[in-house]
Design an enzyme around this catalytic site. Structure first.
Site, mmCIF file in Angstrom:
data_model
loop_
_atom_site.group_PDB
_atom_site.id
_atom_site.type_symbol
_atom_site.label_atom_id
_atom_site.label_comp_id
_atom_site.label_asym_id
_atom_site.label_seq_id
_atom_site.Cartn_x
_atom_site.Cartn_y
_atom_site.Cartn_z
ATOM 1 N N HIS A 231 0.818 -1.205 0.000
ATOM 2 C CA HIS A 231 0.000 0.000 0.000
ATOM 3 C C HIS A 231 0.858 1.264 0.000
ATOM 4 O O HIS A 231 0.388 2.327 -0.380
ATOM 5 C CB HIS A 231 -0.996 0.004 1.168
ATOM 6 C CG HIS A 231 -0.396 -0.046 2.534
ATOM 7 N ND1 HIS A 231 -0.144 -1.229 3.196
ATOM 8 C CD2 HIS A 231 -0.012 0.930 3.376
ATOM 9 C CE1 HIS A 231 0.371 -0.969 4.390
ATOM 10 N NE2 HIS A 231 0.460 0.338 4.520
ATOM 11 N N SER B 284 1.855 -4.837 7.488
ATOM 12 C CA SER B 284 0.774 -4.449 6.590
ATOM 13 C C SER B 284 -0.193 -3.504 7.297
ATOM 14 O O SER B 284 -0.402 -2.376 6.870
ATOM 15 C CB SER B 284 0.027 -5.690 6.091
ATOM 16 O OG SER B 284 -1.111 -5.330 5.337
ATOM 17 N N GLY C 232 3.020 4.598 10.538
ATOM 18 C CA GLY C 232 4.399 4.847 10.158
ATOM 19 C C GLY C 232 5.243 3.597 10.161
ATOM 20 O O GLY C 232 6.329 3.556 9.597
ATOM 21 N N ASP D 94 0.454 -7.755 0.208
ATOM 22 C CA ASP D 94 0.671 -6.331 0.455
ATOM 23 C C ASP D 94 2.172 -6.081 0.424
ATOM 24 O O ASP D 94 2.828 -6.032 1.456
ATOM 25 C CB ASP D 94 0.067 -5.939 1.810
ATOM 26 C CG ASP D 94 0.161 -4.451 2.093
ATOM 27 O OD1 ASP D 94 0.638 -3.700 1.216
ATOM 28 O OD2 ASP D 94 -0.223 -4.031 3.208
ATOM 29 N N SER E 119 4.320 0.824 8.722
ATOM 30 C CA SER E 119 4.012 0.036 7.533
ATOM 31 C C SER E 119 5.265 -0.287 6.738
ATOM 32 O O SER E 119 6.086 0.581 6.453
ATOM 33 C CB SER E 119 3.049 0.806 6.618
ATOM 34 O OG SER E 119 1.726 0.500 6.921
#
Length: 474
Positions: A217, A352, A334, A247, A336
């Site tokens: 993402h 994710s 943050g 992802d 991710s």
């Protein structure tokens, strides 16, 4: 500009290679030695979680349809393998003699996967998730705080329709969301503001060029990425998958001479060498590094998880992601894309999304590294800079992009900052635009505050010298 990143082992593992070459010795000598009809009551042997993962992969092939999942009993240091009762005594004997603890269960993997398909067809509701839990031999279904009223009734009735003993449902106090906002790690300027994520693992792309993996993402949200909020882009998205079956993003460094070391920077000048990719095993301890909250640890609680995120582009839509790892490790905005790894240096996943935070806890989901490597054709490897090697002696701390949370490693966040500092300044910034994510809002996590992230502080900080001692807290 040169950039440091993640670890090496005796050999970098190829894309999609999950089982180490020597792992066959774990199973076969034990199995072959037991063909003489000696006692079938071999005691389960103790082993590390990574060895348990290798053995479980082999036993799945050996047991066939009788295999109903497995997990690692961390307290006993044993692999527990679920089997379906039936005419499979011989393979069960082999599983026991290979060192596993075998237990009979009611639900086959096929039945659990069919149940998951029913949930997907009838209960794909924003804020829901489900995963196979081999400890309970059921589907573990979770609904976040947004699932209420008719949606809750729909979910519970669908679970009930699966039959007794097939699934459990629990409520989460938080809400499922992708964790793209918040820390100081890798940055991209998009219309409306700044997108920030964390770097996962440095790799080599299929063409041999230096690259890194992060959340899909993040790669969908922005094309070019920098190691500082106001700096020039240093890397460009090559592949990105989100939502759907994963992802993950593969982002190539623009400079083909970038030195991308295979390591995770765990803060305070310490690193963990990443030596291989490994499949997650339920029950094993894992560590997560992210640019907002730093180093935290916890346990893998489920595999092949499906998560239904509220769409960030369509108020009435759902972003469904499948094939994830479920854990009880905390994470915040943050984090991710940040690294999920084991203490012995196995790359396991990339952050994710999830619910909760590092104060109240919650569920966090991760993209398996092995699947990302296989899909992108990338391999774990070392661009040439060792744990203490200086990629660029004149580079600032922010330029030393350690794996785990991108530029500056996991310690990009100011160690003195509280957990709420990473998210409280987001001022409602959505995952897509992160508006308001200015340098002043990063709770001291700017480049100047990345103390210990420079190469000068990393000298000799390889896993071998013990400086990587992991003491993360969940």
């Amino acid at each position: 500009m040169s950039h440091k990143r993640i670890p090496k082992r005796k050999a970098a593992i190829a894309a999609g290679s999950v089982v180490a070459l020597g792992a066959a010795a774990i199973l076969l000598p034990h199995a072959n030695a037991s063909q003489d009809g000696s006692s079938t009551d071999a005691a389960p042997r103790t082993m590390k979680a990574t060895d348990a993962s290798d053995l479980a992969s082999q036993l799945q092939g050996l047991l066939g349809q009788a295999f109903a999942g497995s997990y690692y009993d961390a307290a006993a240091q044993q692999l527990v393998v679920n089997v379906i009762p039936g005419d499979n005594n011989n393979v069960v004997v082999q599983a026991k003699k290979a060192g596993a603890k075998v237990r009979e269960v009611s639900n086959s993997l096929a039945a659990l996967k069919t149940g998951a398909q029913t949930l997907k067809a009838k209960a794909t509701i924003p804020g829901t998730a489900w995963a196979v839990d081999p400890k309970t031999n059921k589907l573990a279904v979770t609904a976040d705080s947004t699932v209420t009223g008719a949606d809750w009734d729909r979910l519970t009735s669908t679970v009930k329709s699966l039959g007794d003993g097939m699934a459990t449902v629990k409520k989460s106090s938080g809400s499922f969301k992708t964790l793209v906002s918040g820390g100081d790690a890798i940055f991209s300027q998009v219309q409306g503001g700044t997108v920030r994520c964390s770097l996962g693992f440095n790799v080599k792309a299929s063409d041999g060029s230096p690259a890194f993996l992060t959340a899909g993402h993040c790669g969908v949200a922005a094309k070019q990425w920098s190691d500082s909020e106001t700096g020039q882009p240093i890397a460009t998205v090559d592949q990105a998958t989100f939502p759907g079956n994963g992802d993950f993003s593969l982002i190539k460094y623009d400079d083909p001479n970038t030195q991308a070391a295979s390591e995770v920077n765990t803060g305070e000048g310490k690193t963990v060498q990443i030596t291989q990719a490994a499949d997650a095993t339920v029950g094993e301890q894992v560590f997560r590094m992210g640019s907002t909250t730093g180093l935290h640890d916890g346990t893998v609680t489920g595999l092949d998880a499906t998560v239904n995120f509220q769409s960030e582009t369509d108020p009435n839509g759902v972003d469904t992601v499948t094939g994830l790892i479920q854990t009880d490790v905390c994470a915040e905005a943050g984090d991710s894309g940040g690294s999920l790894f084991t203490q012995d240096g196995s790359a396991v996943g990339m952050t994710s999304g999830g619910s909760g935070d590092c104060t109240s806890g919650g569920e966090t989901f991760f993209q398996p590294v092995t699947a990302a490597l296989q899909a992108t054709g990338a391999t774990l490897g070392d661009g040439g800079a060792g744990a203490g090697g200086s990629a660029d002696p004149s580079a600032s701390a922010g330029d030393q992009a350690g794996g785990g949370d991108a530029v500056g490693g996991g310690d990009t966040a100011d160690p003195s900052a509280t957990a709420s500092d990473g998210t409280g300044d987001q001022s409602g910034a959505g995952a897509g635009d992160q508006s308001g994510a200015g340098t002043g809002d990063q709770s001291g996590a700017g480049t100047g505050d990345q103390s210990g992230a420079g190469t000068g502080d990393q000298s000799g900080a390889g896993a071998g010298d013990g400086s990587s001692s992991l003491t993360g807290t969940n």
